[in-house]
Write an enzyme that holds these catalytic residues in place. Structure first.
Site, mmCIF file in Angstrom:
data_model
loop_
_atom_site.group_PDB
_atom_site.id
_atom_site.type_symbol
_atom_site.label_atom_id
_atom_site.label_comp_id
_atom_site.label_asym_id
_atom_site.label_seq_id
_atom_site.Cartn_x
_atom_site.Cartn_y
_atom_site.Cartn_z
ATOM 1 N N GLY A 153 2.568 2.050 10.760
ATOM 2 C CA GLY A 153 3.560 3.114 10.643
ATOM 3 C C GLY A 153 4.274 3.451 11.937
ATOM 4 O O GLY A 153 4.954 4.475 12.033
ATOM 5 N N LYS B 290 0.043 4.246 -0.288
ATOM 6 C CA LYS B 290 -0.609 5.418 0.314
ATOM 7 C C LYS B 290 -0.402 6.641 -0.598
ATOM 8 O O LYS B 290 -0.416 6.495 -1.804
ATOM 9 C CB LYS B 290 -0.100 5.620 1.742
ATOM 10 C CG LYS B 290 -0.217 4.332 2.578
ATOM 11 C CD LYS B 290 0.027 4.520 4.036
ATOM 12 C CE LYS B 290 -0.158 3.167 4.739
ATOM 13 N NZ LYS B 290 -0.044 3.259 6.189
ATOM 14 N N SER C 217 3.440 -2.356 10.281
ATOM 15 C CA SER C 217 4.877 -2.434 10.568
ATOM 16 C C SER C 217 5.506 -3.777 10.180
ATOM 17 O O SER C 217 6.400 -4.270 10.862
ATOM 18 C CB SER C 217 5.157 -2.108 12.035
ATOM 19 O OG SER C 217 4.783 -0.766 12.315
ATOM 20 N N GLU D 15 -5.339 -5.114 10.503
ATOM 21 C CA GLU D 15 -4.336 -4.071 10.711
ATOM 22 C C GLU D 15 -4.641 -3.316 12.009
ATOM 23 O O GLU D 15 -5.471 -2.390 12.003
ATOM 24 C CB GLU D 15 -4.346 -3.084 9.547
ATOM 25 C CG GLU D 15 -3.998 -3.700 8.217
ATOM 26 C CD GLU D 15 -3.383 -2.675 7.276
ATOM 27 O OE1 GLU D 15 -2.277 -2.910 6.809
ATOM 28 O OE2 GLU D 15 -4.015 -1.633 7.044
ATOM 29 N N ASN E 166 0.873 -1.180 0.000
ATOM 30 C CA ASN E 166 0.000 0.000 0.000
ATOM 31 C C ASN E 166 0.909 1.228 0.000
ATOM 32 O O ASN E 166 1.523 1.547 1.019
ATOM 33 C CB ASN E 166 -0.878 -0.037 1.263
ATOM 34 C CG ASN E 166 -1.704 1.222 1.452
ATOM 35 O OD1 ASN E 166 -1.772 2.071 0.560
ATOM 36 N ND2 ASN E 166 -2.327 1.349 2.611
ATOM 37 N N GLU F 190 -6.803 4.570 7.746
ATOM 38 C CA GLU F 190 -6.621 5.993 7.402
ATOM 39 C C GLU F 190 -7.843 6.537 6.663
ATOM 40 O O GLU F 190 -8.163 7.725 6.778
ATOM 41 C CB GLU F 190 -5.322 6.164 6.600
ATOM 42 C CG GLU F 190 -4.102 6.003 7.511
ATOM 43 C CD GLU F 190 -2.855 5.473 6.843
ATOM 44 O OE1 GLU F 190 -2.755 5.506 5.603
ATOM 45 O OE2 GLU F 190 -1.964 5.008 7.581
ATOM 46 N N HIS G 188 -9.422 0.933 4.912
ATOM 47 C CA HIS G 188 -8.142 1.138 5.608
ATOM 48 C C HIS G 188 -8.368 2.116 6.761
ATOM 49 O O HIS G 188 -9.186 3.031 6.649
ATOM 50 C CB HIS G 188 -7.101 1.686 4.631
ATOM 51 C CG HIS G 188 -5.733 1.744 5.235
ATOM 52 N ND1 HIS G 188 -5.341 2.762 6.073
ATOM 53 C CD2 HIS G 188 -4.686 0.891 5.160
ATOM 54 C CE1 HIS G 188 -4.097 2.532 6.477
ATOM 55 N NE2 HIS G 188 -3.673 1.407 5.939
HETATM 56 P P1 PGA Z 1 2.941 0.148 7.590
HETATM 57 O O1 PGA Z 1 1.469 0.385 7.009
HETATM 58 O O2 PGA Z 1 3.452 -1.129 6.989
HETATM 59 O O3 PGA Z 1 3.721 1.357 7.133
HETATM 60 O O4 PGA Z 1 2.825 0.046 9.075
HETATM 61 C C1 PGA Z 1 0.582 -0.693 6.829
HETATM 62 C C2 PGA Z 1 -0.709 -0.213 6.237
HETATM 63 O O5 PGA Z 1 -1.195 0.859 6.608
HETATM 64 O O6 PGA Z 1 -1.297 -0.887 5.351
#
Ligand code: PGA
Length: 248
Positions: free
Chosen positions: A170, A12, A208, A164, A10, A96, A94
């Protein structure tokens, strides 16, 4: 049929055309991995990435779609437009999107139906906040998000579920293996109870995931792959994650 393994990236809101060089490198390093590979770049890069990846194992997806048909929705993208651009998948729900744009389970449900109707695989995300985990609500939250977000038209062929934890995205923090196992077992049980092929849905872990922890995570029961954010941006990071999944 066992669930298919999927390494999903992803990107983003990262990447310009120059970032497509990472795809060239990834495909040069891992031309035929023994797992499915997906990258969901920003919408601006879907079509050029599809062209760049033509004939390769790489699938390209969107990061969100509108639930409705094409029309007067400034700034949105319809599922059929993603499909037309060459996308095979779309990430939905997601955290976000849920936090920045207020996407509810009902929204994710409606978007998933639109994705299926357009011929896209829906990658439906669920996950608890840190407060919900600390409050002992994790399993209830996941069960309720699954029930509310996954539509009846879901099958193992058109739907992937990504667990997730919001606090792991992140942050460099990950749940313990036991915590991941507990949630994935719950998801498998709930899907198997509701869908004839619920045992075959691919269940991803996200939050992560890095080259250094991927193999350990892929060894956990009912973890069929990963949804990777930051570490999917560079071939040097995403490549070893793909290799760890293929070897799992
Ligand atoms: P990350 O994000 O691997 O940077 O923690 C995962 C995600 O939001 O899909």
């Amino acid at each position: 049929m066992a669930p298919r393994k999927l390494a999903a990236g992803n990107w983003k809101m990262n990447g310009t055309l120059a970032a497509l060089a990472e795809i060239d490198q990834l495909l040069a390093d891992h031309p035929q991995p023994d797992c499915d590979v997906l990258i969901c770049p920003p919408a601006t890069l879907i079509h050029p990435m599809v062209g760049r990846a033509a004939g390769s194992v790489l699938n390209v997806g969107g990061q969100d779609c509108h639930a409705g048909a094409p029309g007067a929705h400034t700034g949105d993208i319809a599922a059929e437009q993603l499909h037309d651009a060459g996308a095979s998948h779309v990430i939905l729900g997601h955290s976000e999107r849920r936090s920045d744009h207020g996407d509810t389970d009902a929204d994710v449900h409606a978007k998933s139906v639109a994705a299926h109707q357009a011929g896209l695989v829906a990658v439906i995300c669920v996950g608890e906040t840190e407060g919900q985990r600390d409050g002992g609500q994790t399993l209830d939250v996941i069960a309720s998000q699954l029930a509310g977000s996954v539509p009846d038209c879901a099958t193992a062929a058109n739907t992937v579920i990504a667990y997730e934890p919001v606090w792991a995205i992140g942050t460099g923090r990950t749940p313990s293996n036991d915590q991941i196992a507990e949630v994935h077992a719950l998801m498998r049980d709930r899907l198997a109870a509701r869908f004839p092929d619920g045992g075959d849905f691919a269940l991803l872990y996200g939050g992560s995931v890095k080259p250094g922890n991927a193999a350990e995570i892929f060894a956990i029961a009912h973890v069929d792959g990963a949804l990777v954010g930051g570490a999917s941006l560079k071939a040097a990071d995403f490549g070893p994650i793909i290799a760890a999944l293929a070897a799992s």
